[in-house]
Enzyme design. Sequence first.
Site, PDB file in Angstrom:
ATOM      1  N   HIS A 226       0.851  -1.186   0.000  1.00 33.80           N
ATOM      2  CA  HIS A 226       0.000   0.000   0.000  1.00 33.80           C
ATOM      3  C   HIS A 226       0.881   1.228   0.000  1.00 33.80           C
ATOM      4  CE1 HIS A 226      -3.169   2.800   1.061  1.00 33.80           C
ATOM      5  NE2 HIS A 226      -4.013   1.867   0.659  1.00 33.80           N
TER       6      HIS A 226
ATOM      7  N   ASP B 134      -8.022  -5.166  -0.070  1.00 35.72           N
ATOM      8  CA  ASP B 134      -8.567  -5.990  -1.141  1.00 35.72           C
ATOM      9  C   ASP B 134      -8.222  -7.462  -1.030  1.00 35.72           C
ATOM     10  OD1 ASP B 134      -9.922  -4.038  -2.528  1.00 35.72           O
ATOM     11  OD2 ASP B 134      -8.072  -3.284  -3.410  1.00 35.72           O
TER      12      ASP B 134
HETATM   13  N1  ACO Z   1       4.241  -7.731  -4.819  1.00 32.17           N
HETATM   14  C1  ACO Z   1       5.597  -7.755  -4.950  1.00 32.17           C
HETATM   15  N2  ACO Z   1       6.387  -6.681  -4.775  1.00 32.17           N
HETATM   16  C2  ACO Z   1       5.791  -5.524  -4.457  1.00 32.17           C
HETATM   17  C3  ACO Z   1       4.398  -5.410  -4.301  1.00 32.17           C
HETATM   18  C4  ACO Z   1       3.609  -6.578  -4.486  1.00 32.17           C
HETATM   19  N3  ACO Z   1       2.297  -6.542  -4.351  1.00 32.17           N
HETATM   20  N4  ACO Z   1       4.079  -4.144  -3.990  1.00 32.17           N
HETATM   21  C5  ACO Z   1       5.235  -3.473  -3.943  1.00 32.17           C
HETATM   22  N5  ACO Z   1       6.273  -4.307  -4.223  1.00 32.17           N
HETATM   23  C6  ACO Z   1       7.701  -3.955  -4.218  1.00 32.17           C
HETATM   24  C7  ACO Z   1       8.074  -3.161  -5.463  1.00 32.17           C
HETATM   25  O1  ACO Z   1       8.527  -4.007  -6.509  1.00 32.17           O
HETATM   26  C8  ACO Z   1       9.180  -2.287  -4.914  1.00 32.17           C
HETATM   27  O2  ACO Z   1      10.348  -3.081  -4.788  1.00 32.17           O
HETATM   28  P1  ACO Z   1      11.808  -2.427  -5.015  1.00 32.17           P
HETATM   29  O3  ACO Z   1      11.940  -1.373  -3.953  1.00 32.17           O
HETATM   30  O4  ACO Z   1      12.764  -3.563  -4.876  1.00 32.17           O
HETATM   31  O5  ACO Z   1      11.778  -1.866  -6.412  1.00 32.17           O
HETATM   32  C9  ACO Z   1       8.724  -1.946  -3.496  1.00 32.17           C
HETATM   33  O6  ACO Z   1       7.909  -3.073  -3.117  1.00 32.17           O
HETATM   34  C10 ACO Z   1       7.922  -0.653  -3.391  1.00 32.17           C
HETATM   35  O7  ACO Z   1       6.823  -0.728  -4.302  1.00 32.17           O
HETATM   36  P2  ACO Z   1       6.219   0.511  -5.066  1.00 32.17           P
HETATM   37  O8  ACO Z   1       5.475   0.016  -6.263  1.00 32.17           O
HETATM   38  O9  ACO Z   1       7.290   1.547  -5.276  1.00 32.17           O
HETATM   39  O10 ACO Z   1       5.223   1.065  -3.954  1.00 32.17           O
HETATM   40  P3  ACO Z   1       4.038   2.080  -4.214  1.00 32.17           P
HETATM   41  O11 ACO Z   1       3.769   2.713  -2.925  1.00 32.17           O
HETATM   42  O12 ACO Z   1       4.339   2.950  -5.386  1.00 32.17           O
HETATM   43  O13 ACO Z   1       2.837   1.122  -4.674  1.00 32.17           O
HETATM   44  C11 ACO Z   1       1.004  -0.353  -4.592  1.00 32.17           C
HETATM   45  C12 ACO Z   1       1.841   0.678  -3.825  1.00 32.17           C
HETATM   46  C13 ACO Z   1       0.605   0.191  -5.978  1.00 32.17           C
HETATM   47  C14 ACO Z   1      -0.278  -0.630  -3.818  1.00 32.17           C
HETATM   48  C15 ACO Z   1       1.835  -1.653  -4.761  1.00 32.17           C
HETATM   49  O14 ACO Z   1       2.172  -2.165  -3.475  1.00 32.17           O
HETATM   50  C16 ACO Z   1       1.115  -2.702  -5.579  1.00 32.17           C
HETATM   51  O15 ACO Z   1       1.219  -2.695  -6.811  1.00 32.17           O
HETATM   52  N6  ACO Z   1       0.358  -3.656  -4.929  1.00 32.17           N
HETATM   53  C17 ACO Z   1      -0.392  -4.647  -5.634  1.00 32.17           C
HETATM   54  C18 ACO Z   1      -1.690  -4.032  -6.147  1.00 32.17           C
HETATM   55  C19 ACO Z   1      -2.710  -3.795  -5.033  1.00 32.17           C
HETATM   56  O16 ACO Z   1      -2.954  -4.648  -4.199  1.00 32.17           O
HETATM   57  N7  ACO Z   1      -3.318  -2.592  -5.079  1.00 32.17           N
HETATM   58  C20 ACO Z   1      -4.361  -2.220  -4.131  1.00 32.17           C
HETATM   59  C21 ACO Z   1      -3.911  -1.125  -3.236  1.00 32.17           C
HETATM   60  S1  ACO Z   1      -5.150  -0.796  -2.031  1.00 32.17           S
HETATM   61  C22 ACO Z   1      -6.279   0.133  -2.820  1.00 32.17           C
HETATM   62  O17 ACO Z   1      -6.051   0.852  -3.761  1.00 32.17           O
HETATM   63  C23 ACO Z   1      -7.606   0.040  -2.322  1.00 32.17           C
END
Ligand code: ACO
Length: 428
Positions: free
Chosen positions: A307, A364
């Site tokens: 998140h 979710d």
């Molecule tokens: N699975 C694996 N790795 C992940 C995940 C995941 N679900 N989420 C983040 N990471 C990793 C990224 O690859 C990144 O790794 P790195 O630092 O080695 O490059 C690090 O964790 C940080 O991730 P970001 O994408 O930079 O974090 P951001 O805050 O931009 O994104 C987000 C948050 C979009 C929710 C992300 O965690 C994600 O894509 N999750 C899966 C989709 C999801 O469940 N979305 C619902 C969110 S809740 C809502 O909107 C109601």
Amino acid sequence: MSEIVELKYGENVYKLPVITGTEDEKAINIAKLRDETGLITLDTGYKNTGATSSSITFLDGEKGILHYRGYPIDQLAEHADFLEVAYLLIYGELPNKEQFDSFVNKIKKHTLIHENTKQFITSYPANAHPMGILASAVCSLSSFYPESLNPYAEKEDEDLTIVRLIAKLPTLIAWIYKMSKGHPFNYPVNKLDYCSNFLHMMFSMPTEEYHIEPVVVEALNKLLILHADHEQNCSASTVRMVGSSKANLYASIAAGICALWGPLHGGANQEVLEMLEKIKADGGDTKKWIAKAKDKNDNFRLMGFGHRVYKNFDPRAKIIKAACDHVLAKLGIHDPILDIAKELEHAALTDDYFIERKLYPNVDFYSGIIYKAMNIPVEMFTVMFALGRLPGWIAQWKEMNENKEPIGRPRQVYVGKTNRDYVPMAKR
Ligand code: ACO
């Protein structure tokens, strides 16, 4: 005495005021930065940028706190009615009995949608994604209520638009579902409460009356409350941004629905269930999928994990997980998907990759399993999220208007080609 931050740029030192919120959150006010220094700030994804001062929702991602208008989310989810929470978000205070009854009665008066809407909905192919239809249908409501186009409407007219939106969204959603199945549409039954009426419109058939299960109503009420607002997220910011141009409320909400659709936002709930089904079909080896999620050469992400702001735990996920266990137990459902979800959660929470990056299950991760138990099809999950989020979007739009916020218009750092002369086509 108010705090300041000093910014040294070249020979000059600029003093920037620090704003402190009621929960002691601090922000540097850069409103005059460009005028005074010629500089702008750059923050893609707005990770450090406050776009507004808001009194609707407070969340502390480090501590896992979520409050609507000061009330903790767990208390609201446990005790409140969704429409009570909608009133709280939109009007700022919990309603007393008289205010609540009046609000509910007004909503009941407006649950029908114009009959022409049927043609609108039935003109879509049965396999059209419901989010696309919903966004268009909500925007098209403005055509039926042209008075809503007035950006400087009287409070009464604005309240009527708010009531119409809350009243009509369940009917629209149920009709979109019925269209996808080729089933006859059900009309609202106003003696039923909001959630029961929705379930009736979704699942009653002329041939068979739908039995409204109290545990399902309770779970739906809870899910809608948990999704009702989440401060300046992607869709709420979209609603505020669109509304800041003085676009009408229907258009602004339609834009919010589009923003919610994406798999990185509300669309994640559909993705989670599809992911769990895929893992199950693949033999249920959660270790393999955890490894894929960690592999930088693999696009797979563990949907429902991570998140932007919760870096400890998502308080909504805790409540939903408990609700999920409760609903499945009461309905006597054993869903192998739940076992996979729990295994995946355990594997991720004990894995260094997820621990280091503070990736926890989000709202979710378990909601889809409850929706599945309610017989809501996977493609409708994000639509359910939109139903819950509606009061939050309305509250954000209303607050933006009441604060008289200027039109949203970010700046940029231009990195393209500099000035050059046009070359006629024959010479290129
Ligand atoms: N699975 C694996 N790795 C992940 C995940 C995941 N679900 N989420 C983040 N990471 C990793 C990224 O690859 C990144 O790794 P790195 O630092 O080695 O490059 C690090 O964790 C940080 O991730 P970001 O994408 O930079 O974090 P951001 O805050 O931009 O994104 C987000 C948050 C979009 C929710 C992300 O965690 C994600 O894509 N999750 C899966 C989709 C999801 O469940 N979305 C619902 C969110 S809740 C809502 O909107 C109601």
